[in-house]
Design a protein around this motif. Structure first.
Motif, PDB file in Angstrom:
ATOM      1  N   HIS A   1     -34.433 -12.682   6.772  1.00 41.75           N
ATOM      2  CA  HIS A   1     -34.917 -11.585   7.105  1.00 41.75           C
ATOM      3  C   HIS A   1     -36.085 -10.802   6.511  1.00 41.75           C
ATOM      4  N   LYS A   2     -36.992 -11.870   6.091  1.00 40.77           N
ATOM      5  CA  LYS A   2     -37.899 -11.496   5.269  1.00 40.77           C
ATOM      6  C   LYS A   2     -39.076 -10.578   5.846  1.00 40.77           C
ATOM      7  N   ARG A   3     -38.996 -10.516   7.255  1.00 47.88           N
ATOM      8  CA  ARG A   3     -39.865  -9.454   7.782  1.00 47.88           C
ATOM      9  C   ARG A   3     -39.097  -7.938   7.679  1.00 47.88           C
ATOM     10  N   LEU A   4     -38.140  -8.037   7.539  1.00 47.18           N
ATOM     11  CA  LEU A   4     -37.328  -6.607   7.230  1.00 47.18           C
ATOM     12  C   LEU A   4     -37.631  -6.284   5.681  1.00 47.18           C
ATOM     13  N   TYR A   5     -37.526  -7.080   4.872  1.00 42.74           N
ATOM     14  CA  TYR A   5     -37.752  -6.885   3.495  1.00 42.74           C
ATOM     15  C   TYR A   5     -39.025  -6.428   3.123  1.00 42.74           C
ATOM     16  N   LYS A   6     -39.906  -7.490   3.748  1.00 44.73           N
ATOM     17  CA  LYS A   6     -41.257  -7.086   3.506  1.00 44.73           C
ATOM     18  C   LYS A   6     -41.894  -5.784   3.893  1.00 44.73           C
ATOM     19  N   SER A   7     -41.198  -5.409   4.913  1.00 42.18           N
ATOM     20  CA  SER A   7     -41.668  -4.260   5.599  1.00 42.18           C
ATOM     21  C   SER A   7     -41.214  -2.947   4.843  1.00 42.18           C
ATOM     22  N   LEU A   8     -39.936  -3.075   4.387  1.00 39.17           N
ATOM     23  CA  LEU A   8     -39.426  -1.946   3.320  1.00 39.17           C
ATOM     24  C   LEU A   8     -40.278  -2.147   2.052  1.00 39.17           C
ATOM     25  N   ASP A   9     -40.707  -3.054   1.531  1.00 34.81           N
ATOM     26  CA  ASP A   9     -41.518  -3.229   0.446  1.00 34.81           C
ATOM     27  C   ASP A   9     -42.899  -2.653   0.229  1.00 34.81           C
ATOM     28  N   LEU A  10     -43.114  -2.284   1.537  1.00 37.71           N
ATOM     29  CA  LEU A  10     -44.218  -1.597   1.809  1.00 37.71           C
ATOM     30  C   LEU A  10     -44.156  -0.007   1.688  1.00 37.71           C
ATOM     31  N   ILE A  11     -42.956   0.416   1.594  1.00 33.59           N
ATOM     32  CA  ILE A  11     -42.780   1.932   1.752  1.00 33.59           C
ATOM     33  C   ILE A  11     -42.320   2.212   0.237  1.00 33.59           C
ATOM     34  N   GLU A  12     -43.418   2.946  -0.293  1.00 32.54           N
ATOM     35  CA  GLU A  12     -43.357   3.465  -1.780  1.00 32.54           C
ATOM     36  C   GLU A  12     -42.751   4.953  -1.642  1.00 32.54           C
ATOM     37  N   ASN A  13     -41.505   5.230  -2.269  1.00 29.29           N
ATOM     38  CA  ASN A  13     -41.178   6.636  -2.495  1.00 29.29           C
ATOM     39  C   ASN A  13     -40.211   6.616  -3.540  1.00 29.29           C
ATOM     40  N   ASN A  14     -39.300   7.647  -3.835  1.00 33.76           N
ATOM     41  CA  ASN A  14     -38.418   7.803  -4.761  1.00 33.76           C
ATOM     42  C   ASN A  14     -37.248   7.175  -4.470  1.00 33.76           C
ATOM     43  N   THR A  15     -37.069   6.834  -3.211  1.00 32.70           N
ATOM     44  CA  THR A  15     -35.646   6.095  -2.985  1.00 32.70           C
ATOM     45  C   THR A  15     -36.184   4.802  -1.963  1.00 32.70           C
ATOM     46  N   ASP A  16     -36.854   3.811  -2.619  1.00 37.02           N
ATOM     47  CA  ASP A  16     -37.563   2.655  -1.999  1.00 37.02           C
ATOM     48  C   ASP A  16     -36.384   1.703  -2.123  1.00 37.02           C
ATOM     49  N   ILE A  17     -36.670   0.545  -1.440  1.00 42.15           N
ATOM     50  CA  ILE A  17     -35.625  -0.477  -1.294  1.00 42.15           C
ATOM     51  C   ILE A  17     -35.012  -0.898  -2.796  1.00 42.15           C
ATOM     52  N   TYR A  18     -35.849  -0.962  -3.604  1.00 45.49           N
ATOM     53  CA  TYR A  18     -35.466  -1.441  -4.840  1.00 45.49           C
ATOM     54  C   TYR A  18     -34.363  -0.364  -5.662  1.00 45.49           C
ATOM     55  N   HIS A  19     -34.870   0.962  -5.593  1.00 44.81           N
ATOM     56  CA  HIS A  19     -34.010   1.850  -6.154  1.00 44.81           C
ATOM     57  C   HIS A  19     -32.560   1.850  -5.637  1.00 44.81           C
ATOM     58  N   ARG A  20     -32.780   1.773  -4.135  1.00 42.81           N
ATOM     59  CA  ARG A  20     -31.438   1.878  -3.234  1.00 42.81           C
ATOM     60  C   ARG A  20     -30.498   0.451  -3.517  1.00 42.81           C
ATOM     61  N   LEU A  21     -31.385  -0.609  -3.830  1.00 42.07           N
ATOM     62  CA  LEU A  21     -30.688  -1.818  -4.283  1.00 42.07           C
ATOM     63  C   LEU A  21     -30.120  -1.701  -5.598  1.00 42.07           C
ATOM     64  N   GLU A  22     -30.659  -1.145  -6.444  1.00 38.55           N
ATOM     65  CA  GLU A  22     -30.198  -0.885  -8.190  1.00 38.55           C
ATOM     66  C   GLU A  22     -28.963   0.009  -7.839  1.00 38.55           C
ATOM     67  N   GLN A  23     -28.789   1.036  -7.273  1.00 34.52           N
ATOM     68  CA  GLN A  23     -27.782   2.004  -6.991  1.00 34.52           C
ATOM     69  C   GLN A  23     -26.609   1.299  -6.492  1.00 34.52           C
ATOM     70  N   PHE A  24     -26.826   0.554  -5.263  1.00 29.36           N
ATOM     71  CA  PHE A  24     -25.812  -0.200  -4.639  1.00 29.36           C
ATOM     72  C   PHE A  24     -25.136  -0.928  -5.579  1.00 29.36           C
ATOM     73  N   LEU A  25     -25.895  -1.782  -6.389  1.00 32.04           N
ATOM     74  CA  LEU A  25     -25.346  -2.935  -7.373  1.00 32.04           C
ATOM     75  C   LEU A  25     -24.630  -2.261  -8.289  1.00 32.04           C
ATOM     76  N   TRP A  26     -24.986  -1.017  -8.654  1.00 35.89           N
ATOM     77  CA  TRP A  26     -24.426  -0.343  -9.806  1.00 35.89           C
ATOM     78  C   TRP A  26     -23.056   0.160  -9.369  1.00 35.89           C
ATOM     79  N   ASN A  27     -22.896   0.621  -8.206  1.00 35.21           N
ATOM     80  CA  ASN A  27     -21.781   1.333  -7.523  1.00 35.21           C
ATOM     81  C   ASN A  27     -20.776  -0.038  -7.467  1.00 35.21           C
ATOM     82  N   LEU A  28     -21.283  -1.196  -6.854  1.00 30.25           N
ATOM     83  CA  LEU A  28     -20.497  -2.228  -6.513  1.00 30.25           C
ATOM     84  C   LEU A  28     -19.877  -2.823  -8.051  1.00 30.25           C
ATOM     85  N   PHE A  29     -20.424  -2.914  -9.028  1.00 25.25           N
ATOM     86  CA  PHE A  29     -20.128  -3.635 -10.219  1.00 25.25           C
ATOM     87  C   PHE A  29     -19.514  -2.727 -11.196  1.00 25.25           C
TER      88      PHE A  29
END
Length: 207
Positions: A107-135
């Motif tokens: 699904h590289k097109r999905l992740y690459k498109s989200l990578d282009l969006i820079e804000n305070n809740t970008d895909i990487y911040h969301r992923l960090e928060q998701f993993l924190w809650n999971l673990f």
């Protein structure tokens, strides 16, 4: 045999997929999300604006659906190898890591498109928060004895940021390395510290 409700559900899912695919294409073409209009999305998907508003409130609602797809996909990869068990012991390899990279590449097109969006809740911040809650809520990492000297939350913070950092590097480098190589690299960060994972909300099928 498909019932009417099943047909309607499949039609709804297909329409949403086509709208999301159109949005992803436009983000990748424009390197931006703000300038894209709903009319452009519906034209690309070959729908009218009325169809769009049946499924989404606005462009931000559609964008949130893309974020949800990305996070849920990674969640599925983490949990899939360990269903119906309350504990898994590792001996070097961690199967879920390989699945994560395979999923992102698929699904590289999905992740690459989200990578282009820079804000305070970008895909990487969301992923960090998701993993924190999971673990912290669903999975507990069992560590080697020498790793126990580090506070669990400090250890977890390091592992999460390292994981997301490697994923971010790979996406921003346009997936230059194969999935096997990336999974080996990320596994090397864990293999000498993590020995098992305990699943808090799952039950083994064994009596």
């Amino acid at each position: 045999m498909l019932t009417n409700s099943n047909r309607q559900f499949k039609k709804k899912q297909l329409t949403r997929k086509l709208l999301k695919d159109a949005f992803i294409d436009l983000i990748l073409e424009n390197n931006d999300v703000n300038s894209i209009t709903i009319s452009e999305i519906t034209d690309r998907a070959d729908f009218n604006r009325g169809t769009f508003y049946i499924h989404y409130l606005d462009k931000i609602d559609l964008l949130e659906d893309l974020y949800q797809d990305a996070i849920e996909g990674i969640h599925e990869c983490i949990m899939k190898p360990y269903r119906n068990t309350d504990k898994v012991v590792f001996n070097g390899a961690i199967p879920s890591i390989k699945l994560i990279f395979e999923h992102i590449e698929e699904h590289k097109r999905l992740y690459k498109s989200l990578d282009l969006i820079e804000n305070n809740t970008d895909i990487y911040h969301r992923l960090e928060q998701f993993l924190w809650n999971l673990f912290t809520k669903e999975i507990e990492i069992e560590r080697e004895t020498d790793a126990l000297e580090t506070d669990y939350e400090v250890f977890l913070s390091f592992q999460i940021h390292a994981t997301v950092g490697v994923i971010k590097y790979w996406i921003k480098k346009n997936f230059i390395f194969p999935t096997n190589y990336m999974s080996e690299q990320l596994t090397s960060f864990y293999s000498d510290k993590v020995i098992a994972m305990n699943f808090k909300n799952q039950k083994s099928n064994e009596p």
